[in-house]
Design a protein around this motif. Structure first.
Motif, mmCIF file in Angstrom:
data_model
loop_
_atom_site.group_PDB
_atom_site.id
_atom_site.type_symbol
_atom_site.label_atom_id
_atom_site.label_comp_id
_atom_site.label_asym_id
_atom_site.label_seq_id
_atom_site.Cartn_x
_atom_site.Cartn_y
_atom_site.Cartn_z
ATOM 1 N N HIS A 1 0.826 -1.210 0.000
ATOM 2 C CA HIS A 1 0.000 0.000 0.000
ATOM 3 C C HIS A 1 0.860 1.259 0.000
ATOM 4 N N SER B 1 3.760 1.566 -1.316
ATOM 5 C CA SER B 1 4.251 1.709 -2.686
ATOM 6 C C SER B 1 3.178 2.321 -3.580
ATOM 7 N N SER B 2 1.914 1.977 -3.332
ATOM 8 C CA SER B 2 0.819 2.562 -4.105
ATOM 9 C C SER B 2 0.721 4.062 -3.859
ATOM 10 N N HIS C 1 3.686 5.694 -5.945
ATOM 11 C CA HIS C 1 3.568 5.640 -7.399
ATOM 12 C C HIS C 1 2.199 6.083 -7.913
ATOM 13 N N GLY C 2 1.190 6.118 -7.034
ATOM 14 C CA GLY C 2 -0.139 6.489 -7.480
ATOM 15 C C GLY C 2 -0.658 7.765 -6.865
ATOM 16 N N LYS D 1 -0.656 10.826 -7.862
ATOM 17 C CA LYS D 1 -1.420 11.713 -8.756
ATOM 18 C C LYS D 1 -2.855 11.213 -8.905
ATOM 19 N N GLU D 2 -3.016 9.918 -9.095
ATOM 20 C CA GLU D 2 -4.362 9.358 -9.250
ATOM 21 C C GLU D 2 -5.181 9.494 -7.974
ATOM 22 N N LEU D 3 -4.534 9.353 -6.820
ATOM 23 C CA LEU D 3 -5.245 9.498 -5.555
ATOM 24 C C LEU D 3 -5.651 10.950 -5.315
ATOM 25 N N ARG E 1 -11.640 7.488 -4.825
ATOM 26 C CA ARG E 1 -10.579 6.484 -4.785
ATOM 27 C C ARG E 1 -9.674 6.718 -3.568
ATOM 28 N N ARG E 2 -9.381 8.003 -3.299
ATOM 29 C CA ARG E 2 -8.532 8.315 -2.163
ATOM 30 C C ARG E 2 -9.174 7.875 -0.851
ATOM 31 N N PHE F 1 -9.134 4.092 -0.574
ATOM 32 C CA PHE F 1 -7.784 3.609 -0.293
ATOM 33 C C PHE F 1 -7.432 3.806 1.179
#
Length: 548
Positions: free
Chosen positions: A186, A188-189, A192-193, A195-197, A203-204, A207
């Motif tokens: 998580h 690592s997500s 790397h993620g 911007k998407e979050l 989604r944020r 998560f």
């Protein structure tokens, strides 16, 4: 015991000497207790003051010596562990590392190494405290064997009442460590993620609540449970001291002319034992976590059967070849969201010296896997890889891989020209920088370090191309290299740089979807669902562009 065995790898003789010093320290402490008891009982021996100084110096000097030796051994073991672990990862098959998962490797390299470091730091204190305990118990046995037997019986009951709950706590420690692998995934997500979050509040929120929240809650519950048990058992152990003193004072009969001296001696010694025993019990959680982490490291170590490969002293590969063949090569693996295994092959392919070959195919057709098979990063499950007619065996894999310079789509860019001779290559590298239109962004220092790698993805790929150029190996493999380039530099890459490599006698395999440049290739191979199509059907667009 596994952790102690691991610690012994540093130096068995050094460890034995440290234990001997620890035992002498325990004997010195027992001598001090005995002398104090004799003085309090009114029977001081001759030269009591000098004996007190002697015992004190012996206890202090040997304790310092033991701890210093064990600390040096601990640091040596840690260094060896780190180097061996990285060596094993580098020697492990790439497919095994990918299946293990990057988050698990990261957890081992960071969390487990740190936990074992803390655990090994506690081992010197454990042996010194154990030596003190043995010395004091020996004195108690000499003082009154009958009371000593009662103390042993009381100690067995105390040990069992301590060990049973600790065993349950160890189960929670193992479960917490398994959960930590998921936590690293998580985290690592997040990295790397991010911007998407940031762009999607739903989604944020999901998560933070469902993924990260549930995992951290599970870790908190498991760790709290086990450390509460450790705290309770440690307090229970301390209470047992006073329980035994109560038995000694009010229950156990003490016979003999010097019964008062015996009681005082036992009371002083048992009270003195509190500190070393507390030190032992307070280090149990660290040893428990260290044992769990050591099992994780041993599991990772099994990925490689030859961790001692010396990459520095390998003989260089041949700088030229005439023919590279894949003969009925196959490789299978699990793809995302599929239960069945995907099989690439059987593939039969020949690459000749000085050829420029394009490899095309849809997403998931196996192009990158084929490139990894070709470069020796994957081993074929069946079939053979041959270089100039000679099959590449497992023993020749390392030498064979040195024939390739690659830029994969998920390449990594180092901050210096690692493995290259900067004094010879820096002038040429600076010329390449100018040709790659990067000289205004990046500088190469005389020692081969890059001034920055904080660039756009396309510019980073150009730096990776520069490294491949400097390696100057006979075969180049590019995986979607032009995907992140602007139209101007994409034109330069396909119409100038690739043909120049071909003219220099290099073999180039370029994975690409840029069909407008297929005409520069000698051949265009088409991969579909793991199968290599006949070349005459592979790239009609190439034939059309050549005809035009």
């Amino acid at each position: 015991m596994n952790l102690i065995t691991f610690f012994l790898r540093g130096s068995k003789w050094g460890f034995a000497f440290a234990v001997l010093c620890g035992m002498l320290s325990g004997a010195g402490s027992a001598g001090l207790i005995s002398l104090i008891n004799a003085v309090l009982a009114g029977h001081p021996p001759a030269g009591a003051a000098w004996r007190f100084v002697g015992f004190g110096v012996l206890a202090l000097g040997t304790r310092v010596a033991s701890q210093t030796i064990l600390n040096n051994l601990q640091q040596g073991v840690l260094q060896e562990m780190r180097e061996d672990l990285v060596r094993r990862i580098l020697a492990a098959p790439l497919r095994r590392l990918e299946e293990s998962g990057g988050h698990r490797l990261l957890a081992v390299l960071t969390e487990d190494v740190l936990v074992i470091s803390n655990s090994l730091l506690s081992i010197p204190h454990i042996f010194i405290n154990a030596a003190i305990i043995v010395g004091c118990l020996s004195y108690l046995a000499w003082l009154s064997p009958r009371i000593f037997l009662a103390l042993l019986a009381f100690g067995v009951v105390g040990f069992l009442s301590y060990r049973l709950p600790v065993a349950r706590a160890m189960g929670s420690l193992r479960a917490a460590r398994d959960t930590q692998d998921t936590l690293y995934k998580h985290l690592s997500s997040v990295i790397h993620g991010v911007k998407e979050l940031k762009l999607h509040p739903g989604r944020r929120g999901a998560f933070l609540k469902d993924s990260l929240g549930e995992t951290t809650s599970a870790m908190r519950r498991l760790n709290t449970y086990c450390f509460n048990i450790f705290a309770a058992t440690s307090s229970w152990g301390m209470f047992l001291f006073f329980g035994f003193i109560g038995l000694l004072l009010f229950v156990l009969p003490v016979d003999g002319a010097d019964s008062g001296g015996t009681l005082v001696g036992y009371t002083l010694t048992v009270l003195y034992l509190q500190q070393p025993l507390d030190g032992l019990m307070s280090n149990v959680p660290y040893l428990g976590r260290g044992g769990v982490s050591l099992r994780k490291i041993e599991k990772l170590s099994k990925l490689s059967e030859d961790p001692k490969t010396d990459l520095v002293h390998l003989l260089p590969a041949s700088t030229s070849f005439n023919r590279l063949e894949l003969v009925d090569v196959t490789h299978s693996y699990h793809r995302e969201r599929e239960d069945s295994r995907f099989t690439l092959g059987p593939i039969s392919l020949t690459l000749n010296k000085g050829e420029l070959v394009f490899l095309v195919g849809g997403n998931g057709s196996g192009k990158t896997t084929l490139a990894k098979l070709l470069t020796g990063l994957y081993s074929p499950e069946s079939g053979e890889v041959r270089l100039d007619g000679v099959p590449i065996t497992e023993q020749e894999q390392e030498r064979y891989r040195q024939c390739f310079s690659t830029v994969f789509s998920d390449f990594y860019l180092f901050e210096s020209l690692l493995g290259l001779a900067p004094t010879d290559l820096v002038p040429r590298a600076r010329q390449y920088l100018e040709r790659l239109h990067l000289n205004h962004k990046v500088k190469i220092h005389d020692d081969g370090t890059l001034s920055t790698t904080d660039l756009s993805q396309g510019q980073r790929k150009r730096l990776a191309l520069l490294t491949a150029w400097l390696e100057d190996r006979p075969i180049f493999v590019f995986d979607e290299w032009g995907a992140d380039q602007d139209p101007i530099f994409k034109e330069v890459f396909y119409t100038e740089l690739l043909p120049e490599l071909k003219q220099a006698g290099k073999t180039v395999l370029a994975i690409s979807h840029d069909d407008r440049y297929f005409h520069v290739a000698d051949r265009v191979l088409h991969l579909e669902s793991g199968k290599l199509l006949p070349e005459e059907n592979a790239a009609p667009s190439s034939v059309q562009q050549r005809a035009s």
